[in-house]
Design an enzyme around this catalytic site. Structure first.
Site, PDB file in Angstrom:
ATOM      1  N   HIS A 128       1.699  -0.665 -16.050  1.00  0.00           N
ATOM      2  CA  HIS A 128       0.452  -1.280 -16.505  1.00  0.00           C
ATOM      3  C   HIS A 128      -0.443  -0.173 -17.052  1.00  0.00           C
ATOM      4  O   HIS A 128      -0.231   1.013 -16.773  1.00  0.00           O
ATOM      5  CB  HIS A 128      -0.252  -2.036 -15.370  1.00  0.00           C
ATOM      6  CG  HIS A 128      -0.647  -1.166 -14.208  1.00  0.00           C
ATOM      7  ND1 HIS A 128      -1.712  -0.295 -14.245  1.00  0.00           N
ATOM      8  CD2 HIS A 128      -0.112  -1.022 -12.972  1.00  0.00           C
ATOM      9  CE1 HIS A 128      -1.836   0.324 -13.089  1.00  0.00           C
ATOM     10  NE2 HIS A 128      -0.858  -0.083 -12.293  1.00  0.00           N
ATOM     11  N   ASP A 136      12.911  -5.763   2.385  1.00  0.00           N
ATOM     12  CA  ASP A 136      13.419  -4.640   3.167  1.00  0.00           C
ATOM     13  C   ASP A 136      12.585  -4.466   4.446  1.00  0.00           C
ATOM     14  O   ASP A 136      11.392  -4.164   4.390  1.00  0.00           O
ATOM     15  CB  ASP A 136      13.363  -3.363   2.319  1.00  0.00           C
ATOM     16  CG  ASP A 136      14.187  -2.246   2.904  1.00  0.00           C
ATOM     17  OD1 ASP A 136      13.746  -1.665   3.914  1.00  0.00           O
ATOM     18  OD2 ASP A 136      15.266  -1.951   2.366  1.00  0.00           O
ATOM     19  N   SER A 155       3.130   1.321  -8.250  1.00  0.00           N
ATOM     20  CA  SER A 155       3.274   0.760  -9.595  1.00  0.00           C
ATOM     21  C   SER A 155       4.157   1.670 -10.448  1.00  0.00           C
ATOM     22  O   SER A 155       3.895   2.866 -10.557  1.00  0.00           O
ATOM     23  CB  SER A 155       1.909   0.616 -10.267  1.00  0.00           C
ATOM     24  OG  SER A 155       1.094  -0.273  -9.565  1.00  0.00           O
TER      25      SER A 155
END
Length: 410
Positions: A224, A346, A361
């Protein structure tokens, strides 16, 4: 016999209605163009079989240099998407390319970015007046120059306005990428002339590298754009660099309170340069490959499917680990704000971090041995979940990055 025929007719009508509904649905959610691997047919991962049928005499070749796209020669074919291999959905364009091999990363990296001009992030009234807002400028606008002098720092624009002695200043700025000019009349306040605005000229932070291209040394990361913390608008890039980072700790995610990776630059040395800050992340070149992992094929968006996948991410030190996730939803619409919804499954990662952390990110998403995307955001109310971006979208941005590099070099 009449009742039987009536029943059959009703069943056929229902089937046709369902098929037409599916055609409308897929025509709406599927993009108008696809990248496909050389000499491979187009098949879309979906609940129902969707393939393509090439249109006759509609194939031609074009250099990727003309399409700002993947490397090599691209064969472009007009095709029709077919439901169940027989029902036409809509016309699409297939772009046949050589499938890239990219190194999936997952390492943390430090980001330093200087803006192209300075961004207005806040207005401030002085004796009931705000010269900047009164002359028509808005928060998020980018100031390029004042009185013909280029501004690239807070100090520079402050010096020009305070040295104006109250005379009107000609300000050149960008609003929604459109160049405009305004006349700003500084006001004397507390011994110096003010413009009534706060501006930002740089940003720094930590993110995660998504991939490295061994053929070009290009990288993609973050997934992003880097945005201003106040305006939430993507910062216009003048120049930027990346450096090595060590993750020292993290704040665990909780419902309503997403956690965060904590770390620091290990040295002042640059490990690469940033040439693009766009919707899909940041892109540039690295001086060397940051990972010992082998390069894997890039997945095209139509090959991504719901189900099990994994991510590489670093929550301690500088080396990534592998964690299991589930891709829960895929959106291939070209106007879509987010491409995927993922969920961390997980147990080890959930136990340590509570889910996705800010700073993760860019963590690469791997499915079926291919790079399919990157983590972009965490759900504030459910940190187990987050958004993802398609890897093919990120990879295309490396070519825009290369063009930016050439412009800077010239």
């Amino acid at each position: 016999m009449g009742k039987f025929i009536h029943s059959i007719t009703a069943v056929i009508a229902i089937i046709l209605t369902v098929i037409m509904g599916l055609v409308y649905f897929y025509a709406t959610i599927l993009p108008d163009s696809f990248y496909v691997s050389e000499n491979k047919p187009l098949n879309v991962s979906s609940l129902f079989t969707i393939s393509s049928k090439p249109c006759k005499a509609q194939t031609f070749y074009v250099s990727s240099l003309c399409t700002n796209s993947f490397s090599g020669i691209t064969r472009i074919t007009d095709s029709t998407l077919m439901l169940f291999n027989s029902v036409p959905i809509k016309k699409v364009t297939e772009k046949s390319v050589e499938r890239p091999l990219l190194v999936p990363c997952g390492q943390p990296f430090g980001i330093k970015l200087m803006t192209d001009g300075v961004m207005i992030v806040k207005f401030e009234n002085t004796d009931g007046h705000c010269p900047a807002s009164e002359c028509g400028m808005q928060i998020g606008d980018i100031i390029i120059s004042v009185n013909g002098e280029k501004v690239d720092s807070n100090q520079k624009i402050g010096d020009i306005i305070s040295g104006s002695e109250g005379q009107p200043c000609t300000v050149e700025y960008k609003h929604d990428n459109e160049k405009k000019t305004a006349t700003l009349s500084p006001i004397l306040y507390d011994g110096s002339y003010k413009g009534g605005m706060w501006v930002r000229d740089s940003s720094a932070g930590i993110g995660t590298l998504t991939f490295f291209d061994p053929e070009t040394s290009a990288f993609g990361g973050l997934g992003h754009p880097i945005c201003d913390s106040d305006t939430k608008i993507a910062l216009p890039l003048s120049e930027g660099s990346v450096g090595a980072v060590n993750i020292t700790d993290f704040q665990k995610s909780h419902k309503g309170d997403p956690g965060e990776l904590l770390g620091s630059f290990t040295s002042s040395a640059k490990t690469g340069l940033i040439y693009s800050n766009c919707d899909c992340g940041i892109f540039g070149t690295l001086y060397s490959c940051p990972s010992t992992k082998k390069a894997i094929p890039l997945a095209f968006r139509q090959e991504v499917h719901t189900g099990k996948a994994k991510i590489y991410s670093t929550i301690n030190g500088c080396e990534p680990e592998e964690y299991e996730i589930e891709i829960e939803k895929i959106n291939m619409q070209e106007s879509s704000e987010h491409d995927m919804i993922i969920r961390v499954t997980d147990k080890k990662l959930l136990g340590k971090t509570g889910g996705i952390l800010q700073g993760m990110s860019g963590s690469p998403i791997i499915q079926d041995g291919r790079l399919v995307g990157a983590v972009t955001h965490v759900f504030i109310d459910d940190p187990d979940q987050g958004y993802g971006v398609f890897a093919d979208s990120m990879y295309q941005c490396t070519f825009q990055s290369n063009e930016s590099e050439k412009q800077l070099a010239s």
